[in-house]
Motif scaffolding. Sequence first.
Motif, PDB file in Angstrom:
ATOM      1  N   LYS A 142      37.710 -14.523 -21.064  1.00  0.00           N
ATOM      2  CA  LYS A 142      36.618 -13.559 -20.904  1.00  0.00           C
ATOM      3  C   LYS A 142      36.562 -12.621 -22.104  1.00  0.00           C
ATOM      4  O   LYS A 142      35.479 -12.196 -22.527  1.00  0.00           O
ATOM      5  CB  LYS A 142      36.820 -12.760 -19.626  1.00  0.00           C
ATOM      6  N   LYS A 145      34.564 -14.271 -24.826  1.00  0.00           N
ATOM      7  CA  LYS A 145      33.127 -14.087 -24.599  1.00  0.00           C
ATOM      8  C   LYS A 145      32.697 -12.676 -24.990  1.00  0.00           C
ATOM      9  O   LYS A 145      31.653 -12.468 -25.630  1.00  0.00           O
ATOM     10  CB  LYS A 145      32.800 -14.356 -23.126  1.00  0.00           C
ATOM     11  N   ALA A 171      32.400 -18.177 -20.644  1.00  0.00           N
ATOM     12  CA  ALA A 171      31.169 -17.415 -20.447  1.00  0.00           C
ATOM     13  C   ALA A 171      30.840 -17.159 -18.983  1.00  0.00           C
ATOM     14  O   ALA A 171      29.918 -16.405 -18.692  1.00  0.00           O
ATOM     15  CB  ALA A 171      29.995 -18.137 -21.103  1.00  0.00           C
ATOM     16  N   ASN A 175      27.285 -22.920 -15.765  1.00  0.00           N
ATOM     17  CA  ASN A 175      26.145 -22.581 -16.620  1.00  0.00           C
ATOM     18  C   ASN A 175      25.028 -21.862 -15.862  1.00  0.00           C
ATOM     19  O   ASN A 175      24.176 -21.220 -16.470  1.00  0.00           O
ATOM     20  CB  ASN A 175      25.601 -23.827 -17.326  1.00  0.00           C
ATOM     21  N   ARG A 178      26.540 -17.337 -15.262  1.00  0.00           N
ATOM     22  CA  ARG A 178      27.222 -16.835 -16.452  1.00  0.00           C
ATOM     23  C   ARG A 178      27.344 -15.316 -16.386  1.00  0.00           C
ATOM     24  O   ARG A 178      26.501 -14.626 -15.815  1.00  0.00           O
ATOM     25  CB  ARG A 178      26.461 -17.244 -17.721  1.00  0.00           C
ATOM     26  N   LYS A 182      24.547 -12.379 -20.875  1.00  0.00           N
ATOM     27  CA  LYS A 182      24.510 -13.830 -21.045  1.00  0.00           C
ATOM     28  C   LYS A 182      24.223 -14.162 -22.502  1.00  0.00           C
ATOM     29  O   LYS A 182      23.177 -13.790 -23.033  1.00  0.00           O
ATOM     30  CB  LYS A 182      23.456 -14.441 -20.125  1.00  0.00           C
ATOM     31  N   LEU A 184      25.244 -17.518 -23.941  1.00  0.00           N
ATOM     32  CA  LEU A 184      25.016 -18.948 -24.141  1.00  0.00           C
ATOM     33  C   LEU A 184      23.604 -19.309 -23.705  1.00  0.00           C
ATOM     34  O   LEU A 184      23.187 -18.995 -22.591  1.00  0.00           O
ATOM     35  CB  LEU A 184      26.018 -19.778 -23.334  1.00  0.00           C
ATOM     36  N   CYS A 221      30.617 -23.617 -19.683  1.00  0.00           N
ATOM     37  CA  CYS A 221      30.839 -22.231 -20.106  1.00  0.00           C
ATOM     38  C   CYS A 221      32.028 -22.122 -21.057  1.00  0.00           C
ATOM     39  O   CYS A 221      32.496 -21.012 -21.316  1.00  0.00           O
ATOM     40  CB  CYS A 221      31.095 -21.339 -18.890  1.00  0.00           C
ATOM     41  N   PHE A 226      30.245 -22.961 -26.812  1.00  0.00           N
ATOM     42  CA  PHE A 226      30.246 -21.909 -27.823  1.00  0.00           C
ATOM     43  C   PHE A 226      30.093 -22.525 -29.210  1.00  0.00           C
ATOM     44  O   PHE A 226      29.299 -22.051 -30.030  1.00  0.00           O
ATOM     45  CB  PHE A 226      31.546 -21.094 -27.750  1.00  0.00           C
TER      46      PHE A 226
END
Length: 317
Positions: A142, A145, A171, A175, A178, A182, A184, A221, A226
């Motif tokens: 985390k 992210k 993330a 998906n 998220r 957000k 992504l 995620c 990424f």
Amino acid sequence: MVLSTESLATPTSTTCFDDGSYTVSKRSIRKSSSSDTPNPPLYIVYPNEKGTYPVILFLHGFSIPNISYTDMFEFIASHGYIIVAPGQTLIELLRGLCVFSAVGDVDSAAETANWIDENLQSVLPNDVSPDLENVALAGHSKGGKAAFALALGHANTSLKFKALIGLDPVAGRDNADRLEPKILNYIPKNFNISLPIALIGTGLGDDGCCGCFPPAAPWGCNHPFFFNECKPPTCYFVAKDFGHMDMLDDWLAKLAGMFVCKTGKGSYADMRRACGGIFVAFLKAYMFNEPVDLTAIIDSPNSVAPIKLDPVLWLKS
């Protein structure tokens, strides 16, 4: 995407996976009523020898104590880096368990970055100085992210970063679920980040634990998604046989492997050395234009690295 295969050099060995030449110290700094220290308690690891050293702001993973990265931090610091890792208070921990968001993490990271810019020198020995022209932003899970979100401008900071490193960033749960903010969007090269980026993923991070716990780094995620949105220059390494928390200190890596996420069968010490060595090689290349170690890893990853890395990519343009 363009994968560059040209080599700047082909050394027979690399030093980035060996212990560095500096001895290191560590200290924790808590906020007091008369202090400008950010509210999350800070953990700082730094070389003892006189000098000016680049800085890494490192953001911990979900509910992971910042001190549980100590072995990896000490390895990196032995190569001449100062690591500043914000932690979390009990209230923040409880809030994180109840509120599915990384907005507070990004705000806290920005607060720590501003503190580094203005106050880091005051807590270091007089003859040890931070090089604020060479600061990297990094994070795990985390925190990875959150590092990307900070680099994308989701919080403001006076500190300028030179590079970004994501250590198995996550993330969200999937998906469709998220974490805010957000970031992504599943569009290739979509990140509006001008920094050189390194991504270190794990091969087992998207596996569940014992059939009971969901993956700690779920597909959709995790690191390949990424990487898909990163613009060059980007380096990408996957620790094929290791899990999401295998780079932590032994006590927590073992505990996580029993109850939280799938763990690999290799040495945790080798995993930490591999991750730390990639940090060092990448930062030497992009902070100081010394790409020999990074080139060695790209050209012959399984000859120089202490663990299996597959895939290994270097997108230069």
